[in-house]
Scaffold this active site. Structure first.
Site, PDB file in Angstrom:
ATOM      1  N   GLU A 137      14.207  16.189  39.256  1.00 29.75           N
ATOM      2  CA  GLU A 137      14.324  15.988  40.701  1.00 29.75           C
ATOM      3  C   GLU A 137      13.492  17.005  41.489  1.00 29.75           C
ATOM      4  OE1 GLU A 137      17.769  16.111  44.121  1.00 29.75           O
ATOM      5  OE2 GLU A 137      18.290  16.601  42.053  1.00 29.75           O
ATOM      6  N   ASP A 138      13.515  18.277  41.061  1.00 30.62           N
ATOM      7  CA  ASP A 138      12.931  19.337  41.894  1.00 30.62           C
ATOM      8  C   ASP A 138      11.559  19.834  41.449  1.00 30.62           C
ATOM      9  OD1 ASP A 138      15.134  19.223  43.458  1.00 30.62           O
ATOM     10  OD2 ASP A 138      16.170  20.932  42.567  1.00 30.62           O
TER      11      ASP A 138
END
Length: 702
Positions: free
Chosen positions: A78-79
């Site tokens: 996600e990051d």
């Protein structure tokens, strides 16, 4: 600081995992640390502190190596620039699936708040159904976020706390992970109501000081008695947590002191046999409170929780709550489904929770969208409510046991008042059918429909009940006044005047004589049969027109134009239908009761012209009327079914049917059916006579 934390984690992992597995987890840590290089949390700490903290929470539950690797990597997809394929290549497909599952739960970019929460919940439970470990990583992730909420804005803190209390705490409870649930609830409570939390915390601290001695006394007396019986046990005083005290104070309306007056203990023993022996020992030691014993060992809770629960009266009449369980059960109570990894020897883990999770997957496949899905699942978490959908997809929450009529009134009072039928998921159903969560309900209305008094027997919501009562009261009043006008008009005709010719002075005289508050009240009483129209007309008429005797005959009949009315009732003794010559009599409280002219029950009052009224059917009478008749026929297999189908082909509805044996070869069938009028009845009878087994068809007289 980070090195120290890593050492703590390594030590925890080494206590239950193979060295090679510990190394794999450390490799995942190195990879995550590189990926998150330069990223910080809102507190200013390096981002990697979060995945490590999540891994420590899971290591305390003794989760397997793949879960811990996923915990380390749960934010990389996600990051950072890393893809699911990269993770699969380095750490294997299972870890990649777990990381992807957790990432999907956190991807938020949705249209509305409701949709957002629902979508979250859906993805969460979905991922959970594919592999329960995704859910455990997510719960640990949420727990660390809750522990570090302080750096966020007040509004954001409250939103996250509310979501945790509404969604995550119940899931942790459903999976039996009590430790996490309790922490969620207490952290959520501290965030949502900081002042209340602080005051209660101080009160709890003070109470704990006063209680120390009593707790020690009870504990040592239990330990001494168990040692005497050679039962090896661990006895601990159990603290109630603040959220549960707060909830109890709210729901039971009790003071803090009342709830704190109960002392709670947990006794952990070696075997199931020891559980029951311990129960016997403490029931000898302290007096048990009747009706307060629960055996969750023989019948475990849905989430797999097992324990014996009992309440006793201790020294000085102090109530004591005791839970007795084995070590395995204790682990299950604290870690729930996660105890599967803690006790790897148990191959089936927690079949109950797994079964629930599998059920969710099936629901997900059938549900159309995320909002629909959350309502399916929410009811599994909160069973006393039913969630159904309007045709436009809005969610309506109703109490358990609610029916389509409750739903109709929940949408709008006018929808309830004009409701005639309902469709659940496209199928026509009875209005009294209890609704199931996730159903799509549509209400069929008609312009001239009105609430049925029988609805009061099955509606469960206060809104529906009060709306129906209000309508019926209003409706009965209107109908009674209308009927009262017609009866009075007819009576005034006998004095050479009419309702239209009434003067104000006549009404004034009437109210003075009767003591009634209004003319409308008098009309209502006439319509309900509580006052005689002739007597009222005599009081109203000027003295020159008044008569001492009752009239010979009333000529003008009243027209009956509908099958349903609250103050016009149809006698069950003779079942009048349009086309029959009819008479009516006034019955106190019931209004006008319509009989067939030939009905024997009218014989006694037929001569009382005030009470007995000639009636006529209106040319445009509408509705369906019950009628009773008999069929004599030859007894043959299937004849009743044939008879019923002939009746329904004639567009009549059967209300009642009963069969009596006349002799060895023939039966008499008693029927009550709904018809429009005599012509309709004649058509039905003609069709029945057409059957060769039928010997005779005739309408019954009372």
């Amino acid at each position: 600081m980070q090195a120290k934390t890593l050492d703590v984690l390594s030590e925890k992992l080494s206590s239950y995992l193979e060295p090679a597995q510990v190394q794999e987890i450390l490799n995942a840590y190195q990879f995550a640390a590189q990926c998150h290089e330069g990223q910080t949390r809102q507190s200013g700490e390096p981002y990697i502190t979060h995945p490590v903290a999540v891994a420590i929470i899971l290591a305390n539950m003794h989760l397997d190596a793949e879960s811990l690797m996923a915990a380390m990597l749960h934010d990389v997809i996600e990051d950072t620039h890393v893809s699911k394929e990269d993770v699969a290549e380095r750490f294997g497909p299972t870890v990649a699936e777990l990381v992807d599952g957790v990432s999907k739960l956190t991807e938020i970019e949705f249209a509305s708040k409701a949709e957002q929460q629902a979508e979250n919940f859906q993805k969460m439970t979905l991922a959970m159904a594919k592999d329960i470990r995704v859910m455990l990583v997510k719960l640990a992730d949420r727990l660390h976020n809750m522990r570090t909420l302080k750096v966020l804005s007040a509004a954001k803190r409250r939103r996250i706390a509310r979501e945790t209390l509404e969604i995550y705490a119940p899931i942790a409870q459903r999976l039996g992970i009590n430790d996490i649930r309790i922490e969620f609830e207490d952290l959520g409570f501290a965030t949502m109501h900081p002042m209340r939390y602080q005051r209660m915390r101080q009160a709890l601290k003070a109470a704990r000081g006063h209680r120390k001695e009593i707790v020690e006394d009870i504990k040592s007396s239990i330990e001494i008695r168990l040692a005497k019986e050679l039962i090896s046990a661990e006895v601990t005083g159990r603290e109630k947590h603040l959220w549960s005290i707060y909830q109890k104070m709210k729901s039971k309306r009790k003071s803090f002191r009342d709830i704190m007056d109960v002392f709670a203990f947990r006794i952990v023993v070696e075997s199931v046999d020891d559980c029951y022996r311990t129960l016997g020992v403490i029931h000898n030691l302290f007096k048990p409170v009747p009706g307060e014993f629960k055996d969750y060992i023989a019948i475990p809770k849905v989430n797999g929780y097992q324990s014996l629960h009992t309440v006793l009266l201790g020294m000085h009449g102090v109530p004591i709550e005791v839970q007795i369980r084995t070590r395995d059960m204790d682990a299950m109570a604290n870690f729930g489904i996660a105890a599967h990894w803690l006790y790897k020897s148990r191959e089936d883990g927690n079949p109950r929770a797994n079964r629930w999770v599998q059920g969710l997957l099936e629901i997900q496949q059938k549900a159309g969208n995320s909002l629909e899905f959350i309502e399916h699942v929410k009811t599994d978490l909160f069973p006393d409510e039913v969630y159904v959908f309007t045709p436009k997809g809005q969610i309506v929450s109703l109490p358990s046991g609610a029916t389509p009529v409750d739903f109709a009134y929940a949408v709008h009072t006018d929808v309830g008042n004009s409701c005639v039928a309902s469709k659940i998921n496209g199928q026509l159903t009875s209005l009294s059918e209890p609704l199931q969560s996730g159903s799509k309900v549509s209400i069929i209305t008609a312009r001239d429909a009105q609430p049925n008094p029988s609805w009061l027997n099955f509606v469960v919501t206060a809104k529906a009940r009060s709306a129906i009562r209000h309508f019926l009261k209003h409706q009965q009043h209107e109908e009674s006044v209308e009927l009262g006008k017609r009866l009075l008009d007819r009576a005034l005709d006998n004095f050479g005047t009419s309702y239209q010719s009434i003067r104000k002075s006549w009404i004034k005289r009437l109210l003075t004589e009767t003591g009634a508050h209004s003319f409308e009240e008098v009309l209502e009483q006439i319509g309900l049969g509580n006052r005689l129209a002739y007597a009222v007309a005599n009081l109203m008429a000027p003295p020159s027109l008044r008569k001492e005797v009752t009239p010979e005959e009333f000529d003008s009949p009243i027209m009956i134009d509908t099958s349903d009315g609250l103050v016009i009732n149809y006698a069950r003794c003779c079942h009048p239908i349009p086309g029959d010559p009819i008479m009516g009599h006034l019955s106190p409280g019931r209004g006008l009761v319509v009989h067939r002219d030939s009905c024997k029950n009218l014989n006694e009052i037929r001569t009382n012209v005030e009470k007995c009224i000639i009636l006529n059917w209106s040319p445009n009478v509408r509705g369906e009327f019950p009628v009773e008749f008999k069929v004599e026929l030859v007894a043959e297999r299937g004849i009743i079914a044939t008879l019923a189908s002939r009746i329904s082909e004639s567009e009549a509805t059967i209300q009642q049917i009963s069969v009596k044996e006349r002799d060895a070869h023939s039966n008499i069938v008693d029927l009550v059916i709904d018809v429009k009028n005599r012509v309709h009845l004649a058509n039905v009878m003609r069709r029945i006579r057409g059957l060769k087994q039928v010997q005779r068809v005739y309408r019954t007289k009372n």
